[in-house]
Design an enzyme around this catalytic site. Sequence first.
Site, PDB file in Angstrom:
ATOM      1  N   ASP A 185      -4.750  -3.332   4.721  1.00 17.42           N
ATOM      2  CA  ASP A 185      -5.270  -2.850   5.999  1.00 17.42           C
ATOM      3  C   ASP A 185      -6.793  -2.904   6.096  1.00 17.42           C
ATOM      4  O   ASP A 185      -7.348  -2.870   7.185  1.00 17.42           O
ATOM      5  CB  ASP A 185      -4.795  -1.419   6.278  1.00 17.42           C
ATOM      6  CG  ASP A 185      -5.167  -0.451   5.156  1.00 17.42           C
ATOM      7  OD1 ASP A 185      -5.923  -0.849   4.245  1.00 17.42           O
ATOM      8  OD2 ASP A 185      -4.705   0.705   5.184  1.00 17.42           O
ATOM      9  N   ASP A 193      -9.388  -6.089   1.782  1.00 21.00           N
ATOM     10  CA  ASP A 193      -8.082  -6.632   1.405  1.00 21.00           C
ATOM     11  C   ASP A 193      -7.924  -8.089   1.825  1.00 21.00           C
ATOM     12  O   ASP A 193      -6.942  -8.739   1.462  1.00 21.00           O
ATOM     13  CB  ASP A 193      -6.956  -5.813   2.057  1.00 21.00           C
ATOM     14  CG  ASP A 193      -6.827  -4.424   1.456  1.00 21.00           C
ATOM     15  OD1 ASP A 193      -7.129  -4.285   0.257  1.00 21.00           O
ATOM     16  OD2 ASP A 193      -6.444  -3.494   2.168  1.00 21.00           O
ATOM     17  N   ASP A 208       0.844  -1.184   0.000  1.00 25.15           N
ATOM     18  CA  ASP A 208       0.000   0.000   0.000  1.00 25.15           C
ATOM     19  C   ASP A 208       0.886   1.243   0.000  1.00 25.15           C
ATOM     20  O   ASP A 208       2.096   1.173   0.226  1.00 25.15           O
ATOM     21  CB  ASP A 208      -0.897   0.031   1.245  1.00 25.15           C
ATOM     22  CG  ASP A 208      -2.039  -0.965   1.134  1.00 25.15           C
ATOM     23  OD1 ASP A 208      -2.456  -1.239   0.006  1.00 25.15           O
ATOM     24  OD2 ASP A 208      -2.500  -1.455   2.177  1.00 25.15           O
TER      25      ASP A 208
END
Length: 1061
Positions: free
Chosen positions: A794, A798, A493
């Site tokens: 997170d 996901d 990310d």
Amino acid sequence: MLSSSTTPPKKGNRNLNKKNLKHSLRFVFFLSVFAAVSYRISSTVTVSSFSSSFSSSMYPLPPKYNRTQKRLQIVFRAIYFAVSLSKKAVNTNALLFPSVLHHNPSYVAIDVQPSKNDRLERSFMEIDRKALADLVREKNSDRLHTYGGAKELAAILQTDPEAGISSAEGSIKQRIDAFGSNTYRKPPAKSLLRFLLEASKDSMIIILLVCAVLSLCFGIKQNGLKEGWYDGASIIVAVILVLGVSAISNFKQSKQFEKLSNESNNIRIVVVRDGRRQQMSIFKIVVGDIVCLKIGDQIPADGLFLDGYSLKVDESSMTGESDHVEIHEAGNPFLLSGTKVTDGYGRMLVTSVGMNTTWGQMMSLITHDTNEQTPLQRRLNKLTSGIGKVGLLVAFLVLVVLLIRYFTGQTKDERGQREFKARQTSTGDIMNSIIRIIAAAVTILVVAIPEGLPLAVTLTLAYSMKQMVMDHAMVRKLSACETMGSATTICTDKTGTLTLNQMQVTEFWLGNEPMKGKTPTDIAPDVGQLLQESIGLNSTGEIYTSPSSPNPEITGNPTESAILNWAVFDMKMDINTTKQEYEKLHVEVFNSEKKRSGVLVRKNHSETVRVHWKGAAEMILARCSNYYMENGTVKAIDDEERKQLEIIIEKMAGKSLRCIAFAFKSIAGHGVICENLPDTQLTLLGLVGLKDPCRPEVKAAVKSCRKAGVNIKVITGDNMFTAKSIAIECGILNGNEDLEDTAVEGITFRNYSPEERMAKIDRILLMARSSPFDKLLMVQSLKQKGHVVAVTGDGTNDAPALKEADVGLSMGIQGTEVAKESSDVVILDDNFNTVVMVLRWGRCVYRNIQKFIQFQLTVNITALCINFIAAVSAGEVPLTAVQLLWVNLIMDTLGALALATEQPNNDLMECRPVGRREPLITKIMWRNLIAQALYQVTIILILEFKGSSIFHVNEKVEHTIIFNSFVLCQVFNEFNARELEKKNVFRGVLKNKLFLSIIGMTVALQVVMVEFLKRFATTERLNWVQWVSCIGIAALSWPIGWFVKCIPSERLPSLPFRTTF
């Protein structure tokens, strides 16, 4: 008051019934006194006034009643009025306080409300916790309605629905005493004694012990108690020592894994206490707490929904149903512990904790599997089995050869005479010799089987897990430690991982006008009011103002906190007042797919209804047809205006700013709640740019990964311009190169054909505006191409990608509980540098295991060859059972401790990733161990056959020199095993104090074995010349190891067989 039930009180409630009866008798006595006084005092003005007022307002008296009758009537009605009030109070709590009132055809018990202190005490100590637990577990809406709903239940539990409970220690303790703590009973962990018993069940150990006992018995019978116990007792002591060290080591590792398991279960949640939100451990939740829930949270206890919007829960862990359950106050306000929030947000009242919840009862029956086997452990078990079979064959051959030589009279005793003479040797001597031969053969087998390999894996995994926690990474699955070392690609990310996650509003635009340097008063009042509504009402953050602090406390995720901080301190907005002036009718919460959130609101005492939207700037702009200017003018967005606004957004994104837009729409009508909020023809209120600086250490970490042959791919939901700017700043993208093939948007990637996607995937380094499905598709495609993929995530969405990846890395700060449960490792500080550290530790685990395998196989091969050759040629083995067990202890337990605790070094990040199918024992390892094994076999056999003439010593001293040289060879070879390829085996050795301590302890114990335990170890004392000779023989392994490493791995011949280990 009469109860509606005719069931007599239960036997278990007798003590409580006595207390209630006492209250009832007090009440009846009070009414009797009141009646008597009222009757006697007929002329008292106060009573008459009260009576007249009471009777005239509620129960008018007929005029025909005389004065006495009127007084009696007043007394009766006063009693009836008091009993009616009691009935109302008792009915509310009748189910929670089951003993308050009981009715039986033979009696009526009436209760009076006790004093405030008594009521507080009873509300905690007399509430039926089982009734509370059953209420939520059975989802009994009728019973909840009887209590008056969740908020009435909160009042019974002394909870303020807005401010929560008091955080005073005494108050919390009182609730724990009454309702229990939010913990569950665990099955007892394995004790040290159990580990000892399990270790002693090994068949080889049992055979050795049987041989030792027989040797002890025959020895005592033949030589008497004073001299005959040594041989058997020595073997027993050696076996017990090996078992004890192994059991203690396994016990300590079990405790370590249990501790890490407890840490992984220690979830942090947000509760409201003393009027403010605060984070705390799930284990500190008590009944009456107000818990704030958001997407991805695990519900920490059983409870009831108080307020919130669009709350949906995944109850599959409890009910097995995959459909998400909608939670709302009217129909289904019940929340079960252990379930997950999949959408929306809300607040809940905790009604049951710990063992009073179904989840607690279920978890108390589950034991953490500390025996989880990783892929590497399974491969090592296969290796152990293969070597064990070879060892069994050698041990059997040694046994046969020794027995044949003994019974054919080719072996001699200490006096040089034949040990076996037909019809002359006693049965006791024969049995003693046979037992000694069997013990030697079994001991060879014990030494040959490398049972230390699984122990080495356990030790290195436990050690690395402990060290990784100190480095801000918590391992949830053991296999991740070793798999991470093989990772070829890391998909990461952006926000919080590559950046600091310290959001701050740095730019604000009203339409196409920048507001830099301007004050809130420069904005038209109506625009400022609308902007304040949009920020304050369309937010999950909270602002808490403490009387003791001049500055308000702002809570929420980094984006929400940054916007609220800007609104309160820079724009001087009164957010809390705005929240009180409006009613929320419907909410659409933010998620990673829509990338926006909306709220439908109505002003109190008004028919004004508006919908406010907030989200990704380009997505909100696409739904706007007008925008506000600074002076309050509304202007239509034509093509040219839209292009200008898009350029403004692109420029902000080019500065690495996250662009957020605010928009609204007024709705005609009476605020009818819409299933889907209107999101077209919106009016743009403003644009803000949030700066989130890159972490300073990321650039070096990315460079380190690339040097290690690991590709870094950024997958983010931000727009392309922001993502490119951050990727260039971090060194993932090169700004001077053409980025057409290296940077794509999620929609483009998912629309590729499978062939096109597989052709381009290796070149793609950045995917912007991606959805969770795009991330999952990326992981699946990379795995199809043979990559070992690690993924960071997170959010709840996901979870599929985290599960699909070879190693899932969730974020500890911003990560939801759903994401953490789906991951293998939790990055506690959300830092990309920690991800790289996990990669280093993964490679370190793999390399440490290889070091120990090389060390142990050298000992195995040497011991097998020496004993077999000596047994066939000389008819005896040079090392006794006790000596072999001591060698086994050195290489299995102490060797594993020494080599499994090596720290990672920079060289690990200079190697290419290990492939999925690359053999565990490489050509380099075979080169090293064969060289050392050949040297050791050669030197020990020379000492066996020529040692007496070389050192001019007797046979006992010769065997002691052989034993001492063999052990010291292993000590020196431990240094060689520290480096598989590097010639300098001493680099960093002073930093590993445990390694040096184990080497020192091994040498010290060897000195004790040789010099002081002569009878136990069957040794003789050596002089200093003999000691120096043994050390010199062992030290030659260092130059031999250096010379062998001069041979390049490329010039080594291919193995004639394929190792699958």
